[in-house]
Design an enzyme around this catalytic site. Structure first.
Site, mmCIF file in Angstrom:
data_model
loop_
_atom_site.group_PDB
_atom_site.id
_atom_site.type_symbol
_atom_site.label_atom_id
_atom_site.label_comp_id
_atom_site.label_asym_id
_atom_site.label_seq_id
_atom_site.Cartn_x
_atom_site.Cartn_y
_atom_site.Cartn_z
ATOM 1 C CG MET A 275 53.018 38.827 21.296
ATOM 2 S SD MET A 275 51.773 38.255 22.456
ATOM 3 C CE MET A 275 52.852 37.582 23.718
ATOM 4 C CG MET B 285 49.670 34.150 17.943
ATOM 5 S SD MET B 285 50.160 33.768 19.642
ATOM 6 C CE MET B 285 48.758 34.337 20.596
ATOM 7 C CG ASP C 1 52.795 35.293 26.484
ATOM 8 O OD1 ASP C 1 53.127 34.977 25.331
ATOM 9 O OD2 ASP C 1 51.968 34.652 27.164
ATOM 10 C CG MET D 76 52.303 41.113 25.571
ATOM 11 S SD MET D 76 50.544 41.012 25.913
ATOM 12 C CE MET D 76 50.353 39.227 26.107
ATOM 13 C CG HIS E 98 54.519 30.797 26.253
ATOM 14 N ND1 HIS E 98 55.026 30.506 25.005
ATOM 15 C CD2 HIS E 98 53.680 31.853 26.076
ATOM 16 C CE1 HIS E 98 54.504 31.327 24.112
ATOM 17 N NE2 HIS E 98 53.687 32.167 24.739
ATOM 18 C CG ASP F 175 50.397 31.445 22.938
ATOM 19 O OD1 ASP F 175 49.732 31.266 23.965
ATOM 20 O OD2 ASP F 175 51.225 32.373 22.804
ATOM 21 C CG HIS G 281 54.807 34.756 22.153
ATOM 22 N ND1 HIS G 281 53.458 34.525 22.363
ATOM 23 C CD2 HIS G 281 54.888 35.347 20.929
ATOM 24 C CE1 HIS G 281 52.769 34.973 21.325
ATOM 25 N NE2 HIS G 281 53.607 35.475 20.447
ATOM 26 C CB SER H 267 51.057 31.228 29.309
ATOM 27 O OG SER H 267 51.089 32.634 29.282
HETATM 28 C C1 DX5 Z 1 48.314 35.687 24.493
HETATM 29 C C2 DX5 Z 1 49.508 34.941 25.001
HETATM 30 C C3 DX5 Z 1 49.256 33.579 25.542
HETATM 31 C C4 DX5 Z 1 48.306 33.481 26.694
HETATM 32 C C5 DX5 Z 1 47.741 32.089 26.764
HETATM 33 O O1 DX5 Z 1 48.739 36.802 23.792
HETATM 34 O O2 DX5 Z 1 50.475 34.834 23.978
HETATM 35 O O3 DX5 Z 1 50.479 32.930 25.847
HETATM 36 O O4 DX5 Z 1 48.882 33.817 27.916
HETATM 37 O O5 DX5 Z 1 46.838 32.026 27.807
HETATM 38 P P1 DX5 Z 1 45.559 31.063 27.836
HETATM 39 O O6 DX5 Z 1 46.085 29.666 27.854
HETATM 40 O O7 DX5 Z 1 44.888 31.441 29.122
HETATM 41 O O8 DX5 Z 1 44.749 31.359 26.628
HETATM 42 ZN ZN ZN Z 2 52.313 33.562 24.069
#
Ligand code: DX5
Ligand code: ZN
Length: 230
Positions: free
Chosen positions: A79, A148, A46, A48, A44, A186, A77, A19
């Protein structure tokens, strides 16, 4: 060189997806080289929007830059609300896999088809409170389900143990249907929780803080994929 993404008929194997939320963003290029040199399978990414989740991260321009600098598999991913609206642009920016949330306001089947039409892999993500059954009818159209294991929004949160049963239920439904769908987890994945989720049937493990904080990233990735703890 083309990114190595799982094919529809490939035998399932374990993958680690790092990530980028936990990376040093001012030195993203060297962080990506580090992932490539330490046996990390995917990055990965993310996204948002501050509406679907209470946080805002990064988007298309950064993904384009990442794609130009690396052949690593890009596991995006989303969100965000209205993911259907942005599928083509994320695919054009270089995504290899796109996950969007079943809890978002786009029609799931249309969004999955839009991803497939772009020639990349579709995945659906579910939040901790969403039941396993919510994805059952979509399984034949998917390459991956993203379960998740924390509330989406932030890295570094503790793993929610109640999600383990859901991973097990989804994996056994996939097996019953004779499908070849990957199960990604995740949030809060580390040397210990990785063993629990793999046993329940997860095979794509996202990790942010555990990987990027590890002194030896290759050993940490090895611990995530196999039974050994580093
Ligand atoms: C949370 C993200 C994850 C996050 C995981 O919303 O989707 O991908 O970055 O990070 P760790 O491994 O630190 O929980
Ligand atoms: Zn994620």
């Amino acid at each position: 060189m083309q990114a190595k993404v799982f094919g529809r008929s490939d035998k399932l194997k374990n993958y680690v997806s790092a990530s980028v939320l936990s990376a040093d963003m001012l030195n993203l290029g060297s962080e990506i080289r580090k992932l490539e040199n330490n046996g990390i399978d995917m990055l990965h990414f993310d996204v948002m929007d501050g509406i679907f989740v209470n946080n805002i991260t990064f988007g298309l321009p950064i993904l384009e830059q990442v794609r130009k600098s690396s052949d690593i598999t890009l596991d995006v991913h989303l969100m965000i609300n209205e993911p259907a609206k942005y599928i083509k642009r994320f695919a054009d920016a270089g995504a290899d896999i796109i996950s969007f949330h079943i809890e978002s306001d786009s029609k799931a089947i249309d969004t999955l088809n839009a991803i497939r039409e772009c020639g990349i892999r579709p995945a659906i993500a579910i939040k901790p409170a969403t039941p396993a059954e919510a994805v059952f009818e979509l399984l034949p159209y998917l390459d991956m389900v993203l379960v998740m294991t924390v509330e989406p929004g932030f890295g570094g949160q503790p793993f929610i143990p109640e999600t383990v049963d859901k991973i097990r239920t989804i994996r056994s439904k996939i097996t019953d249907l004779g499908l070849n769908v990957n199960v990604e987890v995740d949030g809060g994945i580390n040397g210990e929780t990785s063993a629990v989720v793999r046993k329940a049937g997860a095979n794509v493990l996202v990790s942010g803080s555990f990987l990027f904080n590890a002194e030896d990233m290759a050993a940490a990735a090895y611990a995530l994929k196999d039974e050994r703890i580093c």
